[in-house]
Every structure is written in structure tokens, then in C-alpha cells.
Design a protein around this motif. Sequence first.
Motif, PDB file in Angstrom:
ATOM      1  N   GLU A  36      41.984  54.040   6.666  1.00 47.92           N
ATOM      2  CA  GLU A  36      41.896  56.074   6.628  1.00 47.92           C
ATOM      3  C   GLU A  36      42.437  56.489   8.029  1.00 47.92           C
ATOM      4  O   GLU A  36      42.358  57.577   7.747  1.00 47.92           O
ATOM      5  CB  GLU A  36      40.447  56.359   5.988  1.00 47.92           C
ATOM      6  CG  GLU A  36      40.425  56.328   4.897  1.00 47.92           C
ATOM      7  CD  GLU A  36      40.265  54.426   4.685  1.00 47.92           C
ATOM      8  OE1 GLU A  36      40.719  53.801   4.987  1.00 47.92           O
ATOM      9  OE2 GLU A  36      40.846  54.333   3.014  1.00 47.92           O
TER      10      GLU A  36
ATOM     11  N   ARG B 202      40.790  58.314   0.788  1.00 48.02           N
ATOM     12  CA  ARG B 202      39.916  58.041  -0.333  1.00 48.02           C
ATOM     13  C   ARG B 202      38.529  58.925  -0.285  1.00 48.02           C
ATOM     14  O   ARG B 202      37.822  57.656  -0.184  1.00 48.02           O
ATOM     15  CB  ARG B 202      40.062  56.352  -0.356  1.00 48.02           C
ATOM     16  CG  ARG B 202      41.107  55.355  -1.010  1.00 48.02           C
ATOM     17  CD  ARG B 202      41.223  54.455  -0.543  1.00 48.02           C
ATOM     18  NE  ARG B 202      42.695  53.542  -1.436  1.00 48.02           N
ATOM     19  CZ  ARG B 202      43.101  53.182  -1.513  1.00 48.02           C
ATOM     20  NH1 ARG B 202      42.750  53.672  -3.245  1.00 48.02           N
ATOM     21  NH2 ARG B 202      44.118  53.100  -1.477  1.00 48.02           N
TER      22      ARG B 202
ATOM     23  N   LEU C 100      49.578  55.746  -3.483  1.00 47.85           N
ATOM     24  CA  LEU C 100      48.352  54.566  -3.670  1.00 47.85           C
ATOM     25  C   LEU C 100      48.878  53.779  -4.506  1.00 47.85           C
ATOM     26  O   LEU C 100      48.011  52.799  -3.916  1.00 47.85           O
ATOM     27  CB  LEU C 100      46.574  55.804  -4.022  1.00 47.85           C
ATOM     28  CG  LEU C 100      46.726  56.403  -3.564  1.00 47.85           C
ATOM     29  CD1 LEU C 100      45.155  57.421  -3.588  1.00 47.85           C
ATOM     30  CD2 LEU C 100      45.852  56.013  -2.350  1.00 47.85           C
TER      31      LEU C 100
END
Lengths: 474, 73
Positions: free
Chosen positions: A4, A154, A314
Motif C-alpha cells: 500500500e 485495499r 489485484l
Amino acid sequence: MSAEAQILTVVGAYLAINLFVGWRAGGGTSDSATGYVAGDRAMGALLMYFVTGATIFSAFAFLGAPGRAYSTGAGAFHIIAFGVLGLVPFYFTGPRAARLGRRKGYITQGELVAGELGFRPLAPIVALVGIVAIVPYLALQMRGAGHVLEVLTRGAVSVEAGAALVYGVVLVYVWRSGVMGVGWTNTLQGAFMMVLAWVLGLYLPGAMHGGVRAMFESMEPEQLTLPGRTASGGAWSWAGYGSTILVMTIGFSFWPHLFQKAFAARSEAVLRRTVVLYPTFQLFMLPILLIGFAGVGMDPPPSQPDQVLPHILLTLDLPAAVVGLFCAGALAASMSSGDALLHGAASSAVRDGWVRGAGRELSPAGERRAVRMALLPILVLSYVTATTFHADLVGLLSYAYGPVGQLAPPVTAALFWRRATGPAALTGLLLGSAVTIALPKLVDGLVVHPGLPGLAVNAAAIVGVSLLSARRAA
Amino acid sequence: MSLRQVLFAAYVLVCALSVTGVLFRGVQTRPGLVLGLPWGLAWVVGWAALTFVALVIFDGTRPADDDREEGAA
């Protein structure tokens, strides 16, 4: 560094580059509304090409278009079809509007229509139609940007925070540099989108199916036939397919933020060259559709068709930096439309609403300040719309599309038909918009796009009322 | 009507016949398929190229006095 954090680093770098380019772009224009809104009528061919191209490719390009290809198969070809044809009318309307703008000082569409037809109330009404359409459109860009950030990090960045971050950057460079900020960032964003689309469009079919040919062979026959399926999954008739392309082609170049660029071009030749070159920008849609086709048959499927590309990225477990680059590409698509929408709506509100509609005189520098001030309420209104009206935004936008397409007959009449009158244009615009909005509610199973009968009523009203007014005057 | 206008009208006619499906009537690349992939995609991409060529020709053959005529209109 977590995945991230890597994604956010790439996105942060991308936003910083946009801010730098957008901030620097406004240095050379005059301190007037013409400088801020129309770039002192000095945009060259490169800027015009990317401004028109990138402005048209919104968040829909990286989310909606692959989603359409995924869910409707060959039906998604209509996106390329109307895209290819959509700017052709601008070849005729753009240079004429540019010439009139240069001669009479017009910098917005509403001002041109009202000025040419000698009917002041048209300016704020055209502006209102444009702004009512732009707010949900801008809201969709914001939500698209926020959604991509939320999904790909996410959940580390919420939709609201992502949209605020991205559009905070947009606000700063549009506030500082006006149309030149929009132009140069769109050049950067457009080039970035094109490269990214081709890389993903060629890579994903190979990675997921072993190649484009194998990908097509794995698809169901009903997904492959023209005119394909509708967004809701039903069979699309040729009448529906053809009329959708026709209505979108007619309305395409009359979106206020796009039409306004006619006043920014350096010359009529530059405008014509922009339209001539524009179909090459559409080749960008080819890999985008391949991305959508690549998602067909995925297990598990994406939660919604629009999520097919983030879902693929993803699922494939790609390096975080690559996901970050895609994220930046999707933000580029959102920002390249969002900045032009914001700038167009603010310019129109001030020039058409305040100056022409209310008849308030402003100095050139005062008008520039007023346009800057108008950016904030439009951005806030769009942000609130984006974060509040979750269910109905797409529906709201589809309603908004109808009236914007109805700007085509009055603008065309103002440009090319000397006998057209202001009240006739207003009557046509109102009747056409009413028919477009009401028809789907009144007629079950409407075969053609409702904009088509709306345009017919609109054009007939303009011709009829203009001729009647002329007869009375005689 | 000049040759450039005739050619441009022909291009517009191809577009009209295409988006209404008239051009594809009876065309089946596989049983039950009207321009199935990849042919449909190839057609659309070809159409983009055709539009580009049509506009290049139309713009490139513009009479020199076109601006003056438009300005006088």
C-alpha cells in the motif's frame, strides 16, 4: 515498505508532477478572463490535441469502458464508434465559433449563442444546462478517483479521502493557471494514459489467456456479435445501437467545457488539424476494450463490471509499483476530464450567468478573480454529490447527457442560420430537453435513444418558431 | 457539389449504413454471428482509420478562399 505504501508513493509522485506542471503552465497568460478562460486564444496544435483527447477520456475510460467490454461484448464497440465520429461536427462548428469569438470577444458557448441570436436570457440558460450536467459528471470523476485509490490500497485510503486528495491537487493548478494548467496537465495525463493502456491491453490478454486470439476463442458466441448487448444485459437492437451513436455523436462536441476550447485555439487551422488528428486518439480505446475482454470468464468474477480492471490487477498479484502506475493512469483519466469540467463550469457560471445574464460588468482582472472564486463552490457541490448520492449518480448523469445533446441545434442555428431567433432557440432547447427526459418515463420499451426524438422536436421548434417570428415581423 | 464534398458525403454514408447495421445485413463471419470478434473490432478500428483518412483528404483539399466565404456568410 508495504504494498500500500509503494502504491501511495507512486501516486504521490504522479500527483506532485501534475501539480508542478499545472502550476508552471499559467505563467505566460494575461491577467484577464480571456487569459484564464481561453489562454489568450493562443493554444497550439499539440496542446489542442491532448486537451480535446484527454478531456474526453474520463474515469470512464479505465473503469466503465473495460466494464462495458466485459459485460456487453461487442456492444462496447459503440464507444469507439461515437468517439471516432463525435468530434467531426466540431470541424465545422469549431472554426466558426473561434472566428466569432475572436471578432466579438466570446469565451463561452452560452455567450456565443446569446450574442449571435441577440437574446440575453439564453446565456444563463445555456450555462445552467451545462452546469447541471457537469456537476454529476465531475462527481463521477471524483468518485472514480477515490474508488480506484480505495480498492488498490485495499482500504488504506477511503473513497472520500482519495477524491479529496486528487481534486485538491486539481483545484490548486486550475486555480493558479486556468485553461493553460488544464492544457499542459492534460498533455501529460493523455500521454501517460495512452502508454499505460497499450501496455496493459497487450499484457493482460497474454498473461490471462495466452494471447488475444486465444482470448477471443474462449468467449461465448453471443458476446461476439454486433450490435451486442445493452448495459443491462438485454439484446441491443440496431435501432438502439445506431441511435445511441447518433445522439452521442451530435451532442459530443457541445459539452460546454469542450466547445469552449474553440475559443482557446491559436487559429482556425489549428482547430481543424485537431479534429483531423483526433481519430488517432481513439486507438487508445482498442487496448482498453481488450482489457475488458480479458476479464470474461474470470473466477471469481468482479463484484461489478466497472471493477473488472482493478479486480484483474489485484488477482494477478502484480508488483505494487505496477499497480501504483495503473492507479496513476486511472487518476490521469479522472483528472484530465475533471479539471476541464471544473474550469468550464466556473467560467460559464461567471461569464454567462453573472456578466451576461445578470448584466454585471467586471474588469478583466475582476472577472478572472470571480472565475477563480467560482471554482470552489462547484468543486464542493460535486464532492458532496459524489460522496452522498451513491445509488443515483449514474442515472443522474444519463439524464444530464440528454439536455447537453440538446444544445446542438441552438448552437448550430446561432452559428449557421441567420433567420434563427433567440426565443426559437430557447423553445427548441426546452422542448427537446423535456422530450428527452420524459420519453423514457412515458414509453415502455423505447427502441431508439430518447435524445433522438428530443433532437427532432428541438430542431423543428427552432425552425418553426423562427419562421413564424419572421412572418410576424414582416 | 465538388469532388471533396462528394467523397465526404460517401464517407458519411458509410458511417450511416454501418451504425444502422444495413452494411452488415447478411454478413456472417460464423453461423449466427454478425461480425464476431475479432472482425468486428477490426472493422471499428478500420473505421477510426477511415475517419482519419477522410478528414485528412477533406481538410487537405480545402479551397484557399474557403475562409473568406465562411467569413462572409
